[in-house]
Design a protein around this motif. Structure first.
Motif, PDB file in Angstrom:
ATOM      1  N   GLU A  56     105.383  38.639 129.131  1.00  0.00           N
ATOM      2  CA  GLU A  56     106.176  38.379 127.553  1.00  0.00           C
ATOM      3  C   GLU A  56     105.741  39.660 126.763  1.00  0.00           C
ATOM      4  N   VAL A  57     106.797  40.095 126.273  1.00  0.00           N
ATOM      5  CA  VAL A  57     106.459  41.026 125.386  1.00  0.00           C
ATOM      6  C   VAL A  57     106.130  40.818 123.826  1.00  0.00           C
ATOM      7  N   ALA A  58     105.375  41.381 123.207  1.00  0.00           N
ATOM      8  CA  ALA A  58     105.069  41.501 121.725  1.00  0.00           C
ATOM      9  C   ALA A  58     105.522  42.737 121.072  1.00  0.00           C
ATOM     10  N   VAL A  59     106.043  42.924 120.181  1.00  0.00           N
ATOM     11  CA  VAL A  59     106.368  44.277 119.846  1.00  0.00           C
ATOM     12  C   VAL A  59     105.280  44.971 118.639  1.00  0.00           C
ATOM     13  N   ASN A  60     104.377  44.120 118.485  1.00  0.00           N
ATOM     14  CA  ASN A  60     103.224  44.750 117.659  1.00  0.00           C
ATOM     15  C   ASN A  60     101.962  43.941 117.749  1.00  0.00           C
ATOM     16  N   GLY A  61     100.916  44.434 117.202  1.00  0.00           N
ATOM     17  CA  GLY A  61      99.410  43.649 117.430  1.00  0.00           C
ATOM     18  C   GLY A  61      99.507  42.267 116.763  1.00  0.00           C
ATOM     19  N   GLU A  62      99.884  42.155 115.720  1.00  0.00           N
ATOM     20  CA  GLU A  62     100.013  40.724 115.130  1.00  0.00           C
ATOM     21  C   GLU A  62     100.927  39.887 115.844  1.00  0.00           C
ATOM     22  N   GLU A  63     102.103  40.262 116.484  1.00  0.00           N
ATOM     23  CA  GLU A  63     102.709  39.428 117.339  1.00  0.00           C
ATOM     24  C   GLU A  63     101.821  38.982 118.614  1.00  0.00           C
ATOM     25  N   ALA A  64     101.292  39.955 119.165  1.00  0.00           N
ATOM     26  CA  ALA A  64     100.330  39.827 120.513  1.00  0.00           C
ATOM     27  C   ALA A  64      99.465  38.835 120.212  1.00  0.00           C
ATOM     28  N   VAL A  65      98.664  38.833 119.034  1.00  0.00           N
ATOM     29  CA  VAL A  65      97.669  37.942 118.878  1.00  0.00           C
ATOM     30  C   VAL A  65      98.053  36.543 118.495  1.00  0.00           C
ATOM     31  N   ALA A  66      99.250  36.450 117.893  1.00  0.00           N
ATOM     32  CA  ALA A  66     100.137  35.096 117.612  1.00  0.00           C
ATOM     33  C   ALA A  66     100.323  34.600 118.995  1.00  0.00           C
ATOM     34  N   LYS A  67     100.984  35.291 119.880  1.00  0.00           N
ATOM     35  CA  LYS A  67     101.450  34.815 121.305  1.00  0.00           C
ATOM     36  C   LYS A  67     100.279  34.315 122.056  1.00  0.00           C
TER      37      LYS A  67
END
Length: 159
Positions: A56-67
């Motif tokens: 799964e790809v997150a486009v920034n750190g905030e999205e990575a934390v959320a995922k």
């Protein structure tokens, strides 16, 4: 490169010192890739998919934390974290993930990806709670060495 599908050619070379019985440290792993550059994300995803891992790809750190935070514990087997991203950088995202109150937050391997491989950059990644560092552009051989060390070393730790 002329990468094969990984079933024979390159699997044999790496398996010599990296595996013994199981051959593919990535098979059936689910990886969170935090990377704001679409081409870099595509390259990493392709390398992982060739070796039977899903991403799964997150486009920034905030999205990575959320995922990561919204997933069930154990959903992800490891995280590839670009260090320089908009919204929230990789160092901050790693710190937030490590501080989460869930069983996998402290144990999940987080591998930093940066264009800088200077000792100080690597140390900052380790200080932020990351387990390893790989320089971009990603070299598949180096990637597999790191993956093997991370998955092999933690195989028995997480339950």
């Amino acid at each position: 490169g002329d990468e094969s599908d990984g079933t024979e050619g390159d699997g044999g070379k790496r398996a010599g010192n990296a595996s013994g019985t199981d051959g593919n440290a990535l098979a059936h792993k689910h990886v969170l890739v935090a990377e704001d550059n679409a081409l870099n994300a595509e390259v990493i995803t392709a390398i992982l998919n060739i070796h039977d891992a899903t991403c799964e790809v997150a486009v920034n750190g905030e999205e990575a934390v959320a995922k990561f935070g919204m997933s069930a514990p154990g959903t992800f087997d490891m995280i590839f974290m670009d260090v320089q991203m908009p919204v929230m950088n990789g160092h901050d995202a790693a710190r937030v993930i490590r501080a989460m109150d869930r069983p996998d937050a402290a144990a999940i391997p987080i591998i930093a990806m940066t264009a800088n491989a200077f000792a100080g950059d690597v140390q900052r990644c380790l200080d932020a709670g990351m387990d390893a560092h790989i320089a971009k552009p990603i070299e598949p051989r180096k990637l597999f060495e790191i993956l093997w060390r991370q998955t092999r070393g933690r195989a028995g730790e997480r339950s």
